[in-house]
Write a protein that holds these residues in place. Structure first.
Motif, short mmCIF file in Angstrom:
data_model
loop_
_atom_site.label_atom_id
_atom_site.label_comp_id
_atom_site.label_asym_id
_atom_site.label_seq_id
_atom_site.Cartn_x
_atom_site.Cartn_y
_atom_site.Cartn_z
N ILE A 186 3.16 -12.90 -5.34
CA ILE A 186 2.53 -11.69 -5.04
C ILE A 186 3.15 -11.06 -3.83
N HIS A 237 4.40 -6.93 -3.48
CA HIS A 237 3.22 -6.16 -3.37
C HIS A 237 3.43 -4.89 -3.12
N ALA A 286 -3.26 -9.32 -0.12
CA ALA A 286 -2.82 -8.87 -1.44
C ALA A 286 -4.31 -8.17 -2.14
#
Length: 397
Positions: A37, A41, A94
């Protein structure tokens, strides 16, 4: 991203709720977030959406719908495993992956109120990440007042014909299953609300534009439209006219999840602001050595520790089936207010760099503001608390 800042060693209270198995799971989730992630991102924020591949990887990792029973493809774990996932996402900043909506709301609605056939149809694919869940409640003229929705589901033979519109729907562009709130009786107020499960490819269901928002740029948030969409009775979730009651039973859980987010972000932002101010120099000493900085961070730290105690206590109450709507409202109100206060006061300590998008504090600031609106506005929380106060006062008079 928050996870790109070096690790801090600061005093934290012991969280006795979490056992060894939770912390082992946390380690695996943290590694997943850092690998799958964090590096991507920023690009997802530009794209306005998280790719489906991430959902499949998260499903394979066992990060989706942790509490769903094994007979429906889940692991049958306790709620703390879901909490671990949410916390590690928010520690890393996130905000794109809409796992909370998918796991804590949509899957929970289906598992709690769905028929056996509905559970077998939808839940295994949600656990695996093949299908993405979304919640279709808010409308242009009906936010906190859900009984005022206008999307109609009208009986036509052995089917329901649905017409209407939803807005601000997280996972809206991506969803494969939607828990949709409708009015099956426009004159019955809250008693006229009925929920349906809508497949993402159903004829008559279309998605509008992906909304450009102040924050949470990587999470797709959409308008949804229903034009003579036909649904069979077996797509109804729960009984006809019981939708409002169903939604009310899950609001405390939704507000608890919001508080988990806000408390985690507040702690994280304080931590990396401390790190920055210790290293940053001004007037021949670190910014942290300025008394104003010390006083600001000390007060925020104390408030965050108190909020952590309250949040963990409410998690414990929820797991024991004892978290009521008033406690959840107080927690949601206080945690989101602290969340917004922390990012504002900490951004000030970054000076001009706090206004630059590549710095995580800027993203945290933009992402924070929705917390005082989503899941019930601060004003609604105050009304819930005040009504309980009045009720108790009258009973004790």
């Amino acid at each position: 991203m928050y996870a790109s800042i070096r690790k801090w060693k600061t005093r934290m209270i012991e969280r006795s709720l979490f056992r060894e198995e939770h912390e082992m799971f946390r380690d695996s989730v943290k590694k997943f977030v850092e690998k799958e992630i964090v590096p991507y991102h920023a690009q997802w924020e530009k794209d306005g959406v998280v790719p489906r591949e991430l959902w499949l990887k998260a499903g394979e990792q066992g990060m989706l719908c942790c509490t769903i029973p094994e007979e429906y493809g889940g692991l049958g774990l306790d709620y703390l495993f879901d909490v671990v996932v949410f916390e590690e996402l928010w520690k890393a900043g996130a905000s794109g992956p809409g796992f909370l909506i998918h796991t804590d709301l949509v899957a929970t609605y289906i598992n709690s109120f769905g028929t056996e056939d509905q559970k077998k149809k939808f839940l295994p694919k949600m656990v695996s990440g093949e299908w993405i869940g979304s919640l279709g409640m808010t409308e242009p003229h009906a936010g906190s007042d859900l009984k005022a929705i206008r999307t109609k589901a009208v009986r036509d033979g052995n089917e329901f014909v649905v017409n209407g519109q939803k807005v601000f729907i997280s996972n809206g562009q991506m969803c494969d299953v939607l828990v949709l709130a409708t009015k099956t009786d426009s004159d019955a107020g809250a008693k006229g609300v009925t929920l349906f499960l809508v497949e993402g490819d159903r004829e008559g269901f279309s998605r509008g534009k992906n909304l450009e928002k102040l924050g949470m740029h990587a999470q797709d948030t959409s308008e949804l439209f229903f034009d003579n969409m036909r649904l069979p009775p077996e797509n109804m979730l729960g009984e006809e006219g019981k939708g409002f009651n169903i939604m009310m039973t899950k609001l405390s859980q939704e507000r608890l999840a919001q508080a988990v987010r806000s408390t985690t972000v507040a702690e994280t932002v304080i931590q990396y602001t401390l790190d920055y101010t210790i290293e940053r120099k001004a007037f021949d000493k670190s910014i942290f050595d300025q008394q104003n900085t010390q006083f600001t961070l000390a007060k925020l730290k104390a408030e965050a520790v108190a909020m952590r105690v309250f949040t963990d206590r409410c998690i414990e109450l929820f797991m024991n089936g004892k978290l009521d709507s008033v406690d959840a409202a107080m927690l949601k109100m206080l945690s989101t207010e602290l969340h917004c206060k922390v990012v504002d006061e900490c951004l000030q300590l970054f000076g001009g760099w706090g206004y630059v998008w590549e710095y995580p504090i800027a993203r945290a600031y933009a992402d924070a503001r929705i917390t005082k609106i989503a899941g019930g506005s601060i004003e609604i929380m105050k009304l819930i608390i005040a009504r309980q106060m009045a009720k108790e006062a009258r009973e004790n008079a």
